[in-house]
Design an enzyme around this catalytic site. Structure first.
Site, PDB file in Angstrom:
ATOM      1  N   ALA A   1      16.178  28.092 103.295  1.00 19.19           N
ATOM      2  CA  ALA A   1      14.916  27.373 103.539  1.00 19.19           C
ATOM      3  C   ALA A   1      14.881  26.657 104.880  1.00 19.19           C
ATOM      4  CB  ALA A   1      14.672  26.375 102.411  1.00 19.19           C
TER       5      ALA A   1
ATOM      6  N   HIS B   1      15.243  36.642  97.019  1.00 22.13           N
ATOM      7  CA  HIS B   1      14.389  35.968  96.042  1.00 22.13           C
ATOM      8  C   HIS B   1      12.946  36.478  96.047  1.00 22.13           C
ATOM      9  CE1 HIS B   1      17.483  32.463  96.277  1.00 22.13           C
ATOM     10  NE2 HIS B   1      17.846  33.392  95.427  1.00 22.13           N
TER      11      HIS B   1
ATOM     12  N   CYS C   1      -0.912  46.545  84.456  1.00 23.24           N
ATOM     13  CA  CYS C   1      -1.051  47.885  85.052  1.00 23.24           C
ATOM     14  C   CYS C   1      -0.264  48.053  86.354  1.00 23.24           C
ATOM     15  CB  CYS C   1      -2.530  48.228  85.286  1.00 23.24           C
ATOM     16  SG  CYS C   1      -3.276  47.333  86.679  1.00 23.24           S
TER      17      CYS C   1
ATOM     18  N   CYS D   1      -7.799  45.677  85.492  1.00 24.01           N
ATOM     19  CA  CYS D   1      -7.629  45.694  84.035  1.00 24.01           C
ATOM     20  C   CYS D   1      -7.699  44.306  83.401  1.00 24.01           C
ATOM     21  CB  CYS D   1      -6.297  46.354  83.670  1.00 24.01           C
ATOM     22  SG  CYS D   1      -4.852  45.301  83.962  1.00 24.01           S
TER      23      CYS D   1
END
Length: 240
Positions: free
Chosen positions: A23, A120, A131, A152
């Site tokens: 980070a 990650h 879907c 969907c």
């Protein structure tokens, strides 16, 4: 010779460099890290970030998860800093073979890096749980409530490794390959406390292990060079 000069010299005399970052690589781009005094773990929410960013919380409190996720994880306006830019240049010059990152912000790719192994995952990949349709980060940022698939109606999940979820085996294997074959390993912007990711650096076999991090790590004593300067500033000295 200063430590920065030593670092530049090591880079100049290496042609199989691997970078392992966390980070702290993106804080100079305005993205907060997790563990510093002003990082995400020190900000106050209804739940602690490590709870919110867990698989079970995502499944049980999806709307609350997305409130935090949009607010804190989707920094889509952030731009690459000097560390990202110089790493991309080193790759283009054939000196850097891979970037192994714990970050999910996509800034290495934004800077032009090609071979980026994302331990990650990435906020830029999102998939319908029903879907499997793909959605980009902009779609997620502009959504409200629980983001749903426009095909969907299924719930969309970021391709980000949450707590309680395992890392991708292919990414781990590739990372181990590059780290174990590197002639120089640069570890930057990580406190090396998140496992299993942090354990990968122990597979390095060379003699040019450089640690660039503002605070000390458990690996400092094993490193050939330790720099506690801002990572962008260190990389700004690299001239190709």
């Amino acid at each position: 010779m200063t430590d920065i000069e030593k670092f530049v010299d090591m880079v100049k005399n290496s042609d199989n460099i691997v970078f392992f970052g966390g980070a702290g690589v993106s804080t100079e781009s305005g993205i907060p890290d997790f563990r510093s005094t002003d990082g995400l773990y020190n900000q106050h929410y209804k739940y602690p970030p490590e709870t919110i960013l867990s698989h079970s919380f995502f499944m049980d409190n999806t709307e609350e998860f997305y409130r935090f996720y949009r607010d804190k994880m989707l920094a889509l306006d952030a731009q690459p800093n000097m560390a990202h830019i110089k790493l991309a240049e080193l790759e283009k010059a054939g000196k850097l073979k891979a970037i192994v990152t714990q970050n999910i912000d996509g800034l290495h790719q934004k800077a032009g890096s090609q071979n980026v192994l994302e331990l990650h995952g990435s906020v830029h990949r999102n998939f319908c749980m029903h879907c499997n349709k793909f959605f980009d980060a902009e779609y997620m940022k502009n959504s409200t409530g629980i983001p749903k698939c426009d095909a969907c109606g299924g719930i969309i999940k970021p391709d980000v490794v949450l707590y309680e979820e395992g890392l991708d085996n292919d990414v781990i294997e590739q990372s181990l390959y590059y780290i174990s074959h590197a002639d120089m390993l640069i570890i930057g912007g990580t406190s090396l406390v998140v496992y299993p990711a942090a354990g990968l650096v122990r597979y390095y076999r060379g003699h040019k292990l450089v640690l660039i991090n503002k605070s000390s790590t458990d690996m400092d004593s094993a490193a050939d060079l330790v720099l506690h300067d801002p990572i962008g500033e260190v990389f700004s000295h690299v001239k190709l």
